[in-house]
Write an enzyme that holds these catalytic residues in place. Structure first.
Site, PDB file in Angstrom:
ATOM      1  N   TYR A  82      43.151  56.104 -33.310  1.00 32.63           N
ATOM      2  CA  TYR A  82      42.343  55.796 -32.129  1.00 32.63           C
ATOM      3  C   TYR A  82      42.518  56.879 -31.064  1.00 32.63           C
ATOM      4  CZ  TYR A  82      41.945  51.023 -34.015  1.00 32.63           C
ATOM      5  OH  TYR A  82      41.714  49.930 -34.803  1.00 32.63           O
ATOM      6  N   GLY A  95      37.858  43.841 -27.685  1.00 34.50           N
ATOM      7  CA  GLY A  95      37.919  45.088 -26.952  1.00 34.50           C
ATOM      8  C   GLY A  95      37.399  44.817 -25.555  1.00 34.50           C
ATOM      9  N   ASN A 124      37.083  36.142 -22.573  1.00 36.43           N
ATOM     10  CA  ASN A 124      37.311  35.989 -24.004  1.00 36.43           C
ATOM     11  C   ASN A 124      38.543  35.154 -24.299  1.00 36.43           C
ATOM     12  OD1 ASN A 124      35.060  37.547 -24.580  1.00 36.43           O
ATOM     13  ND2 ASN A 124      36.210  39.446 -24.766  1.00 36.43           N
ATOM     14  N   LEU A 139      32.734  39.758 -32.174  1.00 36.71           N
ATOM     15  CA  LEU A 139      31.492  39.701 -31.397  1.00 36.71           C
ATOM     16  C   LEU A 139      30.436  40.644 -31.987  1.00 36.71           C
ATOM     17  CD1 LEU A 139      32.960  39.633 -27.774  1.00 36.71           C
ATOM     18  CD2 LEU A 139      32.417  37.724 -29.291  1.00 36.71           C
TER      19      LEU A 139
END
Length: 325
Positions: free
Chosen positions: A54, A279, A289, A203
């Site tokens: 990442y 995220g 969330n 999502l």
């Protein structure tokens, strides 16, 4: 926040976990990213997921800094190895695993990770070599447990049945209302072999938030407008899917929740899912969330969701995925 046991490990992880793909150390500026991490702890998230690849290692570096002042036993930390790094390192050979676990630990400023995950299956390295080396990593104390992401079920089974090695406790597949491939074989196998799911893209890359409207251009600043992030965003052009997602809003409204919370609750309805990775670029997203934890959907709601999505639901196997976080 509710917590679930991660496979056959002794780890208790929050139902919502904080991921760092395409965000921390990269697209999200540092102060905002630090605010997201702080909010995660505030709402009870104890599980942080990252990977060496990442932002070319910068995500791990950011988390090393952001977590430095927190007690090490106050969070569960996971990272991954496999994809090519800027220096050319890649794969799951003995040399690569032993080198990259040390590099990850240095960037994360910790002596160990709770979960070390194979980011994909390495077809160029014998599985025996990979598993023996991962076992060394655990025995050396550099990782507590092992996991994998998007492995074919045949290779998962081969690894779990291998004698004299540490076995996997987690699987990290793409899984959502729309992408249900793990239900074909990975989840059924995992239920019987001490493996829990830690799901990414619950999502569906933001589609299930409802922010992409049929007949309208993607919102400015969204993932679908960013060339660095939109390689999974063909769904943002699927007008039928976007219309069906808007129809799901009536289901969410009837429950008094957001579309994102509905989508996360749908994933968490599966007992084999230990945690859903989110995220976030803003602390408010983390808080919204996290509120999905504990939300239970009844049979009528689940049936209505299936009716609305109809043939938009996809069941491709993990092997069809060539790239991801």
């Amino acid at each position: 926040m509710r917590y679930r046991q991660l496979g056959s490990s002794d780890l208790q992880v929050s139902e919502i976990s904080l991921g760092s793909w395409l965000t921390y150390g990269g697209a999200v500026e540092s102060a905002q990213a630090e605010a997201c991490v702080a909010k995660a702890f505030e709402v009870g998230i104890n599980f942080i997921d990252t990977a060496n690849v990442y932002a070319g290692g910068r995500s791990e570096e950011f988390l090393g800094q952001a977590l430095a002042d927190r007690p090490r036993d106050s969070y569960v930390l996971a990272t991954k190895v496999f994809f090519q790094m800027p220096n050319g390192d890649s794969g799951l050979s003995r040399a690569q695993i032993l080198k990259n676990i040390d590099l990850s630990l240095a960037r994360l400023r910790t002596d160990y990770v709770d979960l070390y995950q194979c980011h994909r299956y390495d077809w160029d390295t014998p599985l025996e070599e990979t598993m023996a080396t991962l076992t060394e990593v655990v025995k050396s104390g550099k990782a507590r447990y092992l996991g994998f992401s998007e492995w074919p079920v045949e290779q998962i089974a081969e690894a779990q049945e291998m004698a004299g090695v540490e076995h996997f406790v987690s699987s990290q597949p793409q899984y959502s209302m729309i992408w249900r491939g793990p239900e074909r074989d990975v989840i059924p196998y995992s239920r019987d072999h001490g493996i829990s799911q830690i799901v990414w893209s619950p999502l569906y890359q933001g589609i299930l938030t409802g922010k992409y409207k049929p007949g309208q251009a993607p919102p400015p600043g969204s993932r679908a407008t960013d060339e660095r992030q939109n390689f999974f965003m063909s769904a943002a052009d699927d007008q039928t899917l976007l219309e069906r997602v808007q129809e799901l809003k009536s289901v969410a409204d009837g429950l008094g929740v957001s579309l994102a919370q509905l989508a996360l609750a749908w994933v968490l309805r599966e007992p084999n899912v230990a945690s859903a990775i989110i995220g976030a670029s803003r602390p408010q997203q983390v808080e919204e969330n996290a509120a999905a934890s504990g939300l239970e959907l009844d049979a009528a709601t689940l049936e209505r969701i299936d009716e609305i999505l109809a043939d938009s639901v996809r069941f491709e196997p993990a092997a069809s995925l060539s790239l991801r976080d």
